[in-house]
Structures are given as structure tokens and as C-alpha cells.
Design an enzyme around this catalytic site. Structure first.
Site, PDB file in Angstrom:
ATOM      1  N   TYR A   1       0.817  -1.210   0.000  1.00 54.54           N
ATOM      2  CA  TYR A   1       0.000   0.000   0.000  1.00 54.54           C
ATOM      3  C   TYR A   1       0.856   1.269   0.000  1.00 54.54           C
ATOM      4  O   TYR A   1       0.436   2.308  -0.475  1.00 54.54           O
ATOM      5  CB  TYR A   1      -0.911   0.043   1.241  1.00 54.54           C
ATOM      6  CG  TYR A   1      -2.263  -0.590   1.072  1.00 54.54           C
ATOM      7  CD1 TYR A   1      -2.400  -1.895   0.601  1.00 54.54           C
ATOM      8  CD2 TYR A   1      -3.420   0.109   1.404  1.00 54.54           C
ATOM      9  CE1 TYR A   1      -3.644  -2.480   0.473  1.00 54.54           C
ATOM     10  CE2 TYR A   1      -4.672  -0.466   1.278  1.00 54.54           C
ATOM     11  CZ  TYR A   1      -4.781  -1.760   0.814  1.00 54.54           C
ATOM     12  OH  TYR A   1      -6.018  -2.321   0.684  1.00 54.54           O
TER      13      TYR A   1
ATOM     14  N   LYS B   1       3.012 -15.265   1.730  1.00 52.15           N
ATOM     15  CA  LYS B   1       3.203 -15.950   0.449  1.00 52.15           C
ATOM     16  C   LYS B   1       4.699 -16.232   0.320  1.00 52.15           C
ATOM     17  O   LYS B   1       5.365 -15.852  -0.650  1.00 52.15           O
ATOM     18  CB  LYS B   1       2.655 -15.053  -0.686  1.00 52.15           C
ATOM     19  CG  LYS B   1       2.558 -15.716  -2.032  1.00 52.15           C
ATOM     20  CD  LYS B   1       1.498 -16.809  -2.137  1.00 52.15           C
ATOM     21  CE  LYS B   1       1.607 -17.542  -3.462  1.00 52.15           C
ATOM     22  NZ  LYS B   1       0.704 -18.717  -3.553  1.00 52.15           N
TER      23      LYS B   1
ATOM     24  N   ASP C   1     -12.370  -8.954   4.333  1.00 51.04           N
ATOM     25  CA  ASP C   1     -13.691  -8.910   3.681  1.00 51.04           C
ATOM     26  C   ASP C   1     -14.301 -10.298   3.626  1.00 51.04           C
ATOM     27  O   ASP C   1     -15.494 -10.487   3.854  1.00 51.04           O
ATOM     28  CB  ASP C   1     -13.580  -8.360   2.244  1.00 51.04           C
ATOM     29  CG  ASP C   1     -13.795  -6.855   2.183  1.00 51.04           C
ATOM     30  OD1 ASP C   1     -13.520  -6.173   3.199  1.00 51.04           O
ATOM     31  OD2 ASP C   1     -14.235  -6.360   1.126  1.00 51.04           O
TER      32      ASP C   1
ATOM     33  N   ASP D   1      -6.437  -6.908   3.868  1.00 47.43           N
ATOM     34  CA  ASP D   1      -7.563  -6.233   3.225  1.00 47.43           C
ATOM     35  C   ASP D   1      -8.503  -7.266   2.611  1.00 47.43           C
ATOM     36  O   ASP D   1      -9.716  -7.239   2.823  1.00 47.43           O
ATOM     37  CB  ASP D   1      -7.034  -5.277   2.143  1.00 47.43           C
ATOM     38  CG  ASP D   1      -8.160  -4.556   1.417  1.00 47.43           C
ATOM     39  OD1 ASP D   1      -9.064  -4.049   2.112  1.00 47.43           O
ATOM     40  OD2 ASP D   1      -8.131  -4.508   0.185  1.00 47.43           O
TER      41      ASP D   1
ATOM     42  N   ASP E   1      -3.174 -18.075  -0.218  1.00 47.54           N
ATOM     43  CA  ASP E   1      -4.197 -18.729  -1.048  1.00 47.54           C
ATOM     44  C   ASP E   1      -4.905 -19.826  -0.254  1.00 47.54           C
ATOM     45  O   ASP E   1      -6.133 -19.942  -0.257  1.00 47.54           O
ATOM     46  CB  ASP E   1      -3.596 -19.265  -2.372  1.00 47.54           C
ATOM     47  CG  ASP E   1      -2.324 -20.086  -2.189  1.00 47.54           C
ATOM     48  OD1 ASP E   1      -1.765 -20.117  -1.066  1.00 47.54           O
ATOM     49  OD2 ASP E   1      -1.875 -20.704  -3.175  1.00 47.54           O
TER      50      ASP E   1
HETATM   51  C1  IPM Z   1     -10.432  -1.155   4.034  1.00 45.79           C
HETATM   52  C2  IPM Z   1     -10.694  -0.479   2.715  1.00 45.79           C
HETATM   53  C3  IPM Z   1      -9.548   0.478   2.425  1.00 45.79           C
HETATM   54  C4  IPM Z   1      -8.281  -0.346   2.316  1.00 45.79           C
HETATM   55  C5  IPM Z   1      -9.745   1.360   1.181  1.00 45.79           C
HETATM   56  C6  IPM Z   1     -11.046   2.144   1.240  1.00 45.79           C
HETATM   57  C7  IPM Z   1      -8.593   2.282   0.952  1.00 45.79           C
HETATM   58  O1  IPM Z   1     -10.876  -1.426   1.723  1.00 45.79           O
HETATM   59  O2  IPM Z   1     -10.325  -0.458   5.057  1.00 45.79           O
HETATM   60  O3  IPM Z   1     -10.353  -2.390   4.050  1.00 45.79           O
HETATM   61  O4  IPM Z   1      -7.980  -0.887   1.250  1.00 45.79           O
HETATM   62  O5  IPM Z   1      -7.569  -0.447   3.318  1.00 45.79           O
HETATM   63 MG    MG Z   2     -10.955  -3.432   2.414  1.00 40.88          MG
END
Ligand code: IPM
Ligand code: MG
Length: 360
Positions: A143, A193, A253, A249, A225
Site C-alpha cells: 500500500y 506468500k 472482507d 484487506d 491462497d
Molecule cells: C479497508 C478499505 C480500504 C483499504 C480502502 C477504502 C482504501 O478497503 O479499510 O479495508 O484498502 O484499506
Molecule cells: Mg478493504
């Protein structure tokens, strides 16, 4: 004297302002019942800040955040700002504040509320009782690594980002993860990884080194993975997962969805002194903004995390969690977590219900 706290409120974009409004109701209610005094300083971030001041992270916003006891953020981003130059996009505001405040340790719990087991896309037996914590490194890795950019090479466009970590950056997130595991199930799974990336090879080595300070915690390693696969195959095998910025990240999710709704999950981003910024992990959801249907519970639970991790008020944090549980027990649901037969309520009504549960 009442205990006094200053909290910076950064509502941001999309549903951010709506969910923050409900969190403020909860904060004001805590103030009433518990005789704490709260100073709430609201400042813009993301697209809202770009509109107001021409930059997604104005200097004043950063100052207010820096001088608060804790920061509560809604969400940033929306289609309106997607075509802006990269440095002016809302996401830059978020990444900027994480980085400027050195919030390297991002805690993303994935907890399944028993009342919501049927909202998960996985079978109930696979997710019931799920309680895992993803510890994501938040201010390094690909990042932020340099070089980065898009340039012309050999007569064509060439994009570049760099996955970089100093050993000190790996060690500090390692310590975070091990210390959290000590208070939970005493198991850390480090995700990398290392079969392909040198930066991951170093990650693995440093995690091993850090683990020697925590003989009571068991460390295992998993390739990313496989970790993605294991998260949907048998998520309950995990206690604490620690991983780099990008992998965290993606995996967080995925873990969020195991619980049925991303609308339920809070997060904390902490610096080395437990100063922190708290935010729901769902995004700004521009498609449902302004319709009073967003789920405010992730933000309300972020307030709970804030009380626990930054303000040292674990009892108050428990009170909020209990109120959320009670309201779910009574069958109240926002649209995102509802099933046939539930009492579907809007954003504001859900906030009111939590306040009522707190004050009853
Ligand atoms: C998160 C989001 C952020 C990230 C974005 C909005 C920059 O996806 O907090 O997970 O990638 O960190
Ligand atoms: Mg995110």
C-alpha cells in the site's frame, strides 16, 4: 470529577454520516447514564473534505484527530470522486490518516452473532460460534512501498508498486497479534506468500523470532491462497490471524461475510500507545446512502471497541455489546441482516433501539 474524553468524529461519505449519527446517540446516552463527559469534535474527511476544502485530509482534520483521545470514522469514497487525480481521492484521506497517526495495528474481529447464523452464506454448523480476529498491518507493505506509479517504459505504459517491509514493521505487528492472542485462544496463524515472495520470507522469519517471547502462544504459518480457502472451508480453526496490509484487506472482507453481514463488523486501528481510530469495516455504500436503511451496528460496535481499547472502559464496552445482543434477540434487524419474519427497522430506529436497551 467526571472522566472527560475528547473524540474526533469523521463521518466521511456515503452512509458514513448516517451511521455516525447513530453512534453519537449512543455516546450521548452513555454520557447520561455513566456520568462521563464527552467532547465530540466533528471534522470532514474523504470526499466530503474534498468538497469543503479541496483535499481529502485537510490539516485541521488531522490536527483534531491527533489531539483527541480517540477517533471515530464513518466511511470514505464514492463514484463522484473516482475520476479525481489519485492524491485527491477520498481513499487517500483514509490512508493518509492511518499513516500520519502511525496506526499500524488493525484489528478486524469476525464474530458471528448466534441470532444471525442464518444470514451467513455458509452452513450454520460451519460458522456457529465463530470468533476470529484478523490483525492486519496497516501502514506498510504494498500500500505504501516505493517505487510506485505509472510511467512509460520501452514505449508502453508500465505500472509499478512495491511490497516492502522492514523487520521492525513486521515485529511490531507480530507483537500486537501475540498479545491479543494471549487474551484469547492463544493461537496465532501468520499468513504470507513465502513460497514466492522474499518479503514474505522475511515476514515468516520475523514472526518466528517474535514468537519466542510468547511461549504460551502457538504460532503457525499459512500461505494466503490456502488461508482464503480455509476461511470458507473451516473458519473456526482460526483464533488470531496476522498478516500484511494487502492480504489483510482481502481476507478481512472474506471473514466478514462469514458472519452474514459486513454491516455488523467494527474495527480498531491502533498505534503503539493504544491511541486509535475506530471504524465500521463496511465502506461508504453510496447506493444506499440517504435512504435510512444502512446498518448502524458496525459503527456502534466500533464505539464499543473504542471504549475497550483506547479509553479503558471495558465495562461500558460490554454494556454496548449487550444492548446490541438484546435488540437482536427481540428480532429487530436492518434490511441487510433480515430474514422472513424479522422486524425490519431503519438506521435511525435501530440507533434508538440500542439507546433504549442501554437506558433500560
Ligand atoms: C479497508 C478499505 C480500504 C483499504 C480502502 C477504502 C482504501 O478497503 O479499510 O479495508 O484498502 O484499506
Ligand atoms: Mg478493504
Amino acid at each position: 470529577m467526571n472522566q472527560k474524553y475528547t473524540i474526533a468524529l469523521l463521518p466521511g461519505d456515503g452512509i458514513g454520516p448516517e451511521v455516525i449519527k447513530e453512534a453519537v446517540k449512543v455516546l450521548r446516552s452513555l454520557e447520561k447514564i455513566l456520568k462521563i463527559e464527552l467532547i465530540l469534535n466533528e471534522v470532514p474527511v474523504g470526499g466530503a473534505a474534498y468538497e469543503a476544502e479541496g483535499h481529502p485530509l485537510p490539516a485541521n482534520t488531522l490536527n483534531v484527530a491527533q489531539s483527541a483521545d480517540a477517533v471515530l470514522l464513518g466511511a470514505v469514497g464514492g463514484p463522484k470522486w473516482e475520476s479525481l487525480e489519485r492524491d485527491l481521492r477520498p481513499e487517500r484521506g483514509l490512508l493518509g490518516i492511518r499513516s500520519e497517526l502511525a496506526l499500524f495495528s488493525n484489528l478486524r474481529p469476525a464474530i458471528l452473532y448466534p441470532q444471525l447464523a442464518s444470514a451467513s452464506s455458509l452452513k450454520t454448523e460451519i460458522v456457529s460460534g465463530l470468533d476470529l480476529m484478523i490483525v492486519r498491518e496497516l501502514v506498510g507493505g504494498i500500500y505504501f512501498g516505493k517505487p510506485r506509479g505509472i510511467e512509460i517504459r520501452d514505449g508502453e505504459r508500465f505500472g509499478i508498486n512495491s511490497a516492502t517491509y522492514y523487520e521492525s514493521e513486521i515485529a511490531r505487528i507480530g507483537h500486537s497479534a501475540f498479545q491479543i492472542a494471549q487474551k484469547r485462544g492463544k493461537r496465532v496463524c501468520s499468513v504470507d506468500k513465502a513460497n514466492v515472495l522474499e518479503v514474505s520470507e522475511l515476514w515468516r522469519e520475523v514472526m518466528e523470532e517474535v514468537s519466542s517471547s510468547y511461549p504460551d502462544v502457538t504460532l503457525s504459518h499459512m500461505y494466503v491462497d490456502n488461508a482464503a480457502m480455509q476461511l470458507v472451508r473451516d473458519p473456526k480453526q482460526f483464533d488470531v490471524m496476522v498478516t500484511s496490509n494487502l492480504f489483510g484487506d482481502v481476507l478481512s472482507d472474506c471473514a466478514a461475510m462469514l458472519t452474514g453481514s459486513i454491516g455488523m463488523l467494527p474495527s480498531a486501528s491502533l498505534d503503539k500507545n493504544s491511541f486509535g481510530m475506530y471504524e465500521p469495516i463496511h465502506g461508504s455504500a453510496p447506493d444506499i446512502a440517504g435512504k435510512d436503511i444502512a446498518n448502524p451496528l458496525a459503527t456502534i460496535l466500533s464505539v464499543s471497541m473504542m471504549l475497550r481499547y483506547s479509553l479503558n472502559q471495558a465495562e461500558l464496552a460490554d454494556k454496548i455489546n449487550l444492548a446490541v445482543s438484546e435488540v437482536l434477540d427481540k428480532g429487530y434487524r436492518t434490511k441487510d441482516i433480515s430474514a422472513a419474519g424479522d422486524k425490519v427497522v431503519g438506521t435511525e430506529e435501530m440507533g434508538d433501539l440500542i439507546v433504549m436497551a442501554l437506558e433500560s
